[in-house]
Design an enzyme around this catalytic site. Structure first.
Site, PDB file in Angstrom:
ATOM      1  N   GLN A 152       1.996  -6.153  -3.055  1.00  0.00           N
ATOM      2  CA  GLN A 152       2.477  -6.238  -1.661  1.00  0.00           C
ATOM      3  C   GLN A 152       3.772  -5.429  -1.513  1.00  0.00           C
ATOM      4  OE1 GLN A 152       1.421  -9.614  -3.158  1.00  0.00           O
ATOM      5  NE2 GLN A 152      -0.490  -8.628  -2.631  1.00  0.00           N
ATOM      6  N   LYS A 155       1.849   2.062  -5.103  1.00  0.00           N
ATOM      7  CA  LYS A 155       2.382   1.479  -6.345  1.00  0.00           C
ATOM      8  C   LYS A 155       1.448   1.719  -7.526  1.00  0.00           C
ATOM      9  CE  LYS A 155       2.456  -2.511  -4.268  1.00  0.00           C
ATOM     10  NZ  LYS A 155       2.136  -2.111  -2.893  1.00  0.00           N
ATOM     11  N   ASP A 192       0.805  -1.227   0.000  1.00  0.00           N
ATOM     12  CA  ASP A 192       0.000   0.000   0.000  1.00  0.00           C
ATOM     13  C   ASP A 192       0.835   1.272   0.000  1.00  0.00           C
ATOM     14  OD1 ASP A 192      -2.228  -1.663   0.114  1.00  0.00           O
ATOM     15  OD2 ASP A 192      -2.237  -1.655   2.300  1.00  0.00           O
ATOM     16  N   GLY A 242      -4.525  -4.383  -3.775  1.00  0.00           N
ATOM     17  CA  GLY A 242      -5.535  -3.372  -4.082  1.00  0.00           C
ATOM     18  C   GLY A 242      -4.764  -2.135  -4.487  1.00  0.00           C
ATOM     19  N   HIS A 243      -4.717  -1.860  -5.775  1.00  0.00           N
ATOM     20  CA  HIS A 243      -3.919  -0.743  -6.291  1.00  0.00           C
ATOM     21  C   HIS A 243      -4.852   0.358  -6.768  1.00  0.00           C
ATOM     22  CE1 HIS A 243      -0.244  -3.575  -7.092  1.00  0.00           C
ATOM     23  NE2 HIS A 243      -0.629  -3.557  -5.836  1.00  0.00           N
TER      24      HIS A 243
HETATM   25  P1  GDP Z   1      -0.765   0.278  -3.547  1.00  0.00           P
HETATM   26  O1  GDP Z   1      -1.351  -0.984  -3.043  1.00  0.00           O
HETATM   27  O2  GDP Z   1       0.709   0.357  -3.302  1.00  0.00           O
HETATM   28  O3  GDP Z   1      -1.099   0.558  -4.977  1.00  0.00           O
HETATM   29  O4  GDP Z   1      -1.404   1.445  -2.672  1.00  0.00           O
HETATM   30  P2  GDP Z   1      -2.992   1.595  -2.311  1.00  0.00           P
HETATM   31  O5  GDP Z   1      -3.716   2.022  -3.510  1.00  0.00           O
HETATM   32  O6  GDP Z   1      -3.470   0.372  -1.608  1.00  0.00           O
HETATM   33  O7  GDP Z   1      -2.917   2.707  -1.195  1.00  0.00           O
HETATM   34  C1  GDP Z   1      -2.425   3.984  -1.457  1.00  0.00           C
HETATM   35  C2  GDP Z   1      -3.527   5.005  -1.164  1.00  0.00           C
HETATM   36  O8  GDP Z   1      -2.964   6.289  -1.067  1.00  0.00           O
HETATM   37  C3  GDP Z   1      -4.553   5.113  -2.270  1.00  0.00           C
HETATM   38  O9  GDP Z   1      -5.781   5.449  -1.702  1.00  0.00           O
HETATM   39  C4  GDP Z   1      -4.023   6.234  -3.135  1.00  0.00           C
HETATM   40  O10 GDP Z   1      -5.048   6.908  -3.861  1.00  0.00           O
HETATM   41  C5  GDP Z   1      -3.440   7.142  -2.093  1.00  0.00           C
HETATM   42  N1  GDP Z   1      -2.261   7.905  -2.512  1.00  0.00           N
HETATM   43  C6  GDP Z   1      -1.259   7.548  -3.369  1.00  0.00           C
HETATM   44  N2  GDP Z   1      -0.306   8.509  -3.395  1.00  0.00           N
HETATM   45  C7  GDP Z   1      -0.704   9.469  -2.537  1.00  0.00           C
HETATM   46  C8  GDP Z   1      -0.124  10.700  -2.093  1.00  0.00           C
HETATM   47  O11 GDP Z   1       0.969  11.091  -2.498  1.00  0.00           O
HETATM   48  N3  GDP Z   1      -0.837  11.431  -1.182  1.00  0.00           N
HETATM   49  C9  GDP Z   1      -2.023  11.018  -0.698  1.00  0.00           C
HETATM   50  N4  GDP Z   1      -2.649  11.788   0.193  1.00  0.00           N
HETATM   51  N5  GDP Z   1      -2.612   9.878  -1.098  1.00  0.00           N
HETATM   52  C10 GDP Z   1      -1.943   9.096  -1.982  1.00  0.00           C
HETATM   53  P1  IMO Z   2      -0.884  -4.205  -2.196  1.00  0.00           P
HETATM   54  O1  IMO Z   2      -0.412  -4.801  -3.496  1.00  0.00           O
HETATM   55  C1  IMO Z   2      -0.910  -4.545   2.140  1.00  0.00           C
HETATM   56  C2  IMO Z   2      -1.001  -8.610   3.804  1.00  0.00           C
HETATM   57  C3  IMO Z   2      -2.241  -9.062   4.528  1.00  0.00           C
HETATM   58  C4  IMO Z   2      -1.626 -10.027   5.518  1.00  0.00           C
HETATM   59  C5  IMO Z   2      -0.511 -10.685   4.729  1.00  0.00           C
HETATM   60  C6  IMO Z   2      -0.880 -12.018   4.102  1.00  0.00           C
HETATM   61  O2  IMO Z   2      -2.179  -3.492  -2.275  1.00  0.00           O
HETATM   62  O3  IMO Z   2       0.199  -3.414  -1.546  1.00  0.00           O
HETATM   63  P2  IMO Z   2      -2.408 -12.724   2.026  1.00  0.00           P
HETATM   64  O4  IMO Z   2      -3.860 -12.489   1.757  1.00  0.00           O
HETATM   65  O5  IMO Z   2      -1.480 -12.202   0.997  1.00  0.00           O
HETATM   66  O6  IMO Z   2      -2.123 -14.155   2.351  1.00  0.00           O
HETATM   67  O7  IMO Z   2      -2.118 -11.912   3.396  1.00  0.00           O
HETATM   68  O8  IMO Z   2      -0.181  -9.776   3.699  1.00  0.00           O
HETATM   69  N1  IMO Z   2      -1.229  -8.114   2.420  1.00  0.00           N
HETATM   70  C7  IMO Z   2      -1.162  -6.829   2.072  1.00  0.00           C
HETATM   71  N2  IMO Z   2      -0.957  -5.717   2.811  1.00  0.00           N
HETATM   72  N3  IMO Z   2      -1.023  -4.450   0.805  1.00  0.00           N
HETATM   73  C8  IMO Z   2      -1.209  -5.551   0.038  1.00  0.00           C
HETATM   74  O9  IMO Z   2      -1.194  -5.513  -1.295  1.00  0.00           O
HETATM   75  C9  IMO Z   2      -1.319  -6.802   0.671  1.00  0.00           C
HETATM   76  N4  IMO Z   2      -1.510  -8.074   0.237  1.00  0.00           N
HETATM   77  C10 IMO Z   2      -1.438  -8.861   1.308  1.00  0.00           C
HETATM   78  O10 IMO Z   2      -2.883  -7.992   5.153  1.00  0.00           O
HETATM   79  O11 IMO Z   2      -1.025  -9.317   6.577  1.00  0.00           O
HETATM   80 MG    MG Z   3      -2.907  -1.650  -1.806  1.00  0.00          MG
END
Ligand code: GDP
Ligand code: IMO
Ligand code: MG
Length: 433
Positions: free
Chosen positions: A247, A15, A12, A39-40
């Site tokens: 991840q 990416k 998270d 979840g991207h």
């Molecule tokens: P990922 O799994 O690495 O793709 O990240 P996620 O999408 O799960 O979580 C990142 C969250 O932060 C999302 O809700 C993005 O819209 C938000 N986000 C990404 N970059 C920024 C930033 O620079 N500032 C803020 N405030 N939010 C951001």
């Molecule tokens: P993105 O790509 C954050 C965490 C879960 C748990 C552990 C194992 O959005 O960054 P799993 O379901 O993979 O067997 O769970 O890994 N986890 C993540 N945490 N971002 C993710 O993906 C994750 N995918 C799995 O919360 O601790």
């Molecule tokens: Mg994510």
């Protein structure tokens, strides 16, 4: 030529945003590991897309997206992801390619994942806090050599035999090892909208599974191919490929905080096996790093803040899981941990995200060393100014620039991009320091 974007922390990091931001420079974006546990998030204007399995390059019409052999694919969720994108006007069509060698997540994998994590009957099992997407059980079958691959879904006989053999193992495991009653299994299936596959006698209805997954195999047939071959041809023909990690480094099965990890290799080593491409083709490795740290699920997190500051980061950063909606644990940036990520993946540059979330803090800390188990912090003065509307490095407050430059030194790699908001334009190039 292959560049990589991967997470340096516990996932998270942002990416999805970065991949979307850089996709216009690439011909192909490819996922190499993980599944719909990811979840991207990509924000385009007022539209927000959360991609779980489809690469985050899909919003760029000229980009081809690949789901590589190293991933685990739940065809049910994949189909709904495709349909949702198409219903929102994103033409997926021929732009998506799925590896025939990727493994399939079956309903029993999800049931096992959820039952192992549930409190009832779980006894003394270690709870990882998984996403419940069946990731661990599907990878376990891959390595036991009993799993189904995407290419198996179009041959009725192969599919039936494999499902039959798997059910012969899974049903007694669920009943007698996990100690789940038929009612519990039924309830879990119902919670996933998969009650149709329940059978009173055998827990899972083999015939229905075969029929349904054969239909899914037919649905996906147009997307399925030998993606390893496709990618190697692309490399030979001078195409530019972006490998999208899911991840993060600390969730890596080998390099993370085992056993509180996922079941794949998000680190750069995973790219070659997960796509079937040679290490020599990999050029840049971009590590995505939040300006602080978050973690969702159980496991160690030395810089975690359980106080007001932690809650502030969670609220201001909207730190709730994009896949499960769970609140993310928040804490200070851990430079020691990021430095380890840099070493393991040979990270050549870092994208620092969510700098704006620190805007209101009077003081910011970064873990720079460990004394035993305890982090040693360096303190930085907060800038207490808005950064979300800055459009160049020079427009950032001096104290924010100093923070960025100090972090560069601490992690030993240049920071080339700073993100100050979820939007596409809230992305700042950082000149070399
Ligand atoms: P990922 O799994 O690495 O793709 O990240 P996620 O999408 O799960 O979580 C990142 C969250 O932060 C999302 O809700 C993005 O819209 C938000 N986000 C990404 N970059 C920024 C930033 O620079 N500032 C803020 N405030 N939010 C951001
Ligand atoms: P993105 O790509 C954050 C965490 C879960 C748990 C552990 C194992 O959005 O960054 P799993 O379901 O993979 O067997 O769970 O890994 N986890 C993540 N945490 N971002 C993710 O993906 C994750 N995918 C799995 O919360 O601790
Ligand atoms: Mg994510």
């Amino acid at each position: 030529m292959v560049d990589v974007i991967l997470g340096t922390q516990w996932g998270d990091e942002g990416k999805g945003k970065l991949v979307d931001n850089l996709s216009s420079k690439y011909d192909i974006v490819a996922r190499y590991q993980g599944g719909a546990n990811a979840g991207h998030t990509v924000k385009v204007g007022d539209n927000k897309y959360i991609l779980h399995l489809i690469p985050s390059g899909i919003l760029h019409p000229r980009v081809t997206c690949v789901i590589g052999n190293g991933t685990v694919v739940d065809p049910i969720t994949l189909k709904s992801e495709i349909e949702e994108l198409e219903s929102r006007g994103v033409a997926v069509g021929k732009r998506l390619k799925i590896s025939s060698a990727a493994h399939v997540i079956m309903p029993y994998h999800r049931v096992i994942d959820i039952l192992k994590e549930s409190s009832s009957g779980a006894g003394k099992r270690v709870k990882i806090g998984t996403t419940g997407r069946g990731i661990g059980p599907a990878y376990a079958d891959k390595y036991s050599r009993t799993g189904l691959r995407i290419g198996d879904l179009t041959d009725r006989k192969v599919l039936r035999d494999k499902i039959r053999r798997n059910l012969a193992e899974k049903v007694p495991y669920i009943r007698h090892v996990l100690g789940a009653s038929p009612l519990q299994v039924r309830n879990v299936l119902a919670s996933l909208g998969l009650e149709n596959f329940y059978s009173d006698k055998t827990l899972f209805d083999e015939k229905k599974l075969v029929r349904f997954f054969l239909a899914l195999g037919n649905y996906m047939e147009g997307y399925v191919e030998n993606t390893q071959l496709f990618l190697n041809h692309a490399i030979k023909n001078g195409k530019k490929i972006l490998a999208e990690g899911a991840q993060g480094t600390m969730l890596d099965i080998d390099h993370g905080t085992y056993p509180f990890v996922t079941s794949s290799n998000p680190t750069a080593g995973g790219v070659c096996v997960g796509l079937g491409i040679p290490p020599s083709s990999v050029k840049k490795v971009i590590g995505v790093m939040k300006a602080y740290t978050t973690r969702v699920g159980s496991g160690p997190f030395p810089t975690e803040l359980k106080d007001r500051t932690g809650r502030h980061l969670q609220e201001k950063g909207h730190e709730f899981g994009a896949t499960t909606g769970r609140p993310r644990r928040c804490g200070w940036l851990d430079a020691v941990l990021v430095k380890k990520a840099v070493a393991i993946s040979g990270i050549t540059e870092i994208a620092m995200t969510k700098l704006d979330v620190l805007d209101e803090l009077a003081e910011i800390k970064v873990a720079v060393a460990y004394r035993g188990e305890r982090p040693v912090y360096r303190k930085f003065p907060g800038w207490q100014q808005d950064t979300s509307s800055a459009s160049s490095f020079d427009e950032l407050p001096l104290k924010a620039r100093r923070y960025i430059r100090a972090v560069e030194k601490l992690v030993g790699t240049r920071i080339s991009i700073v993100s100050v908001g979820p939007g596409r334009r809230q992305t700042i190039r950082v000149p070399r320091g």
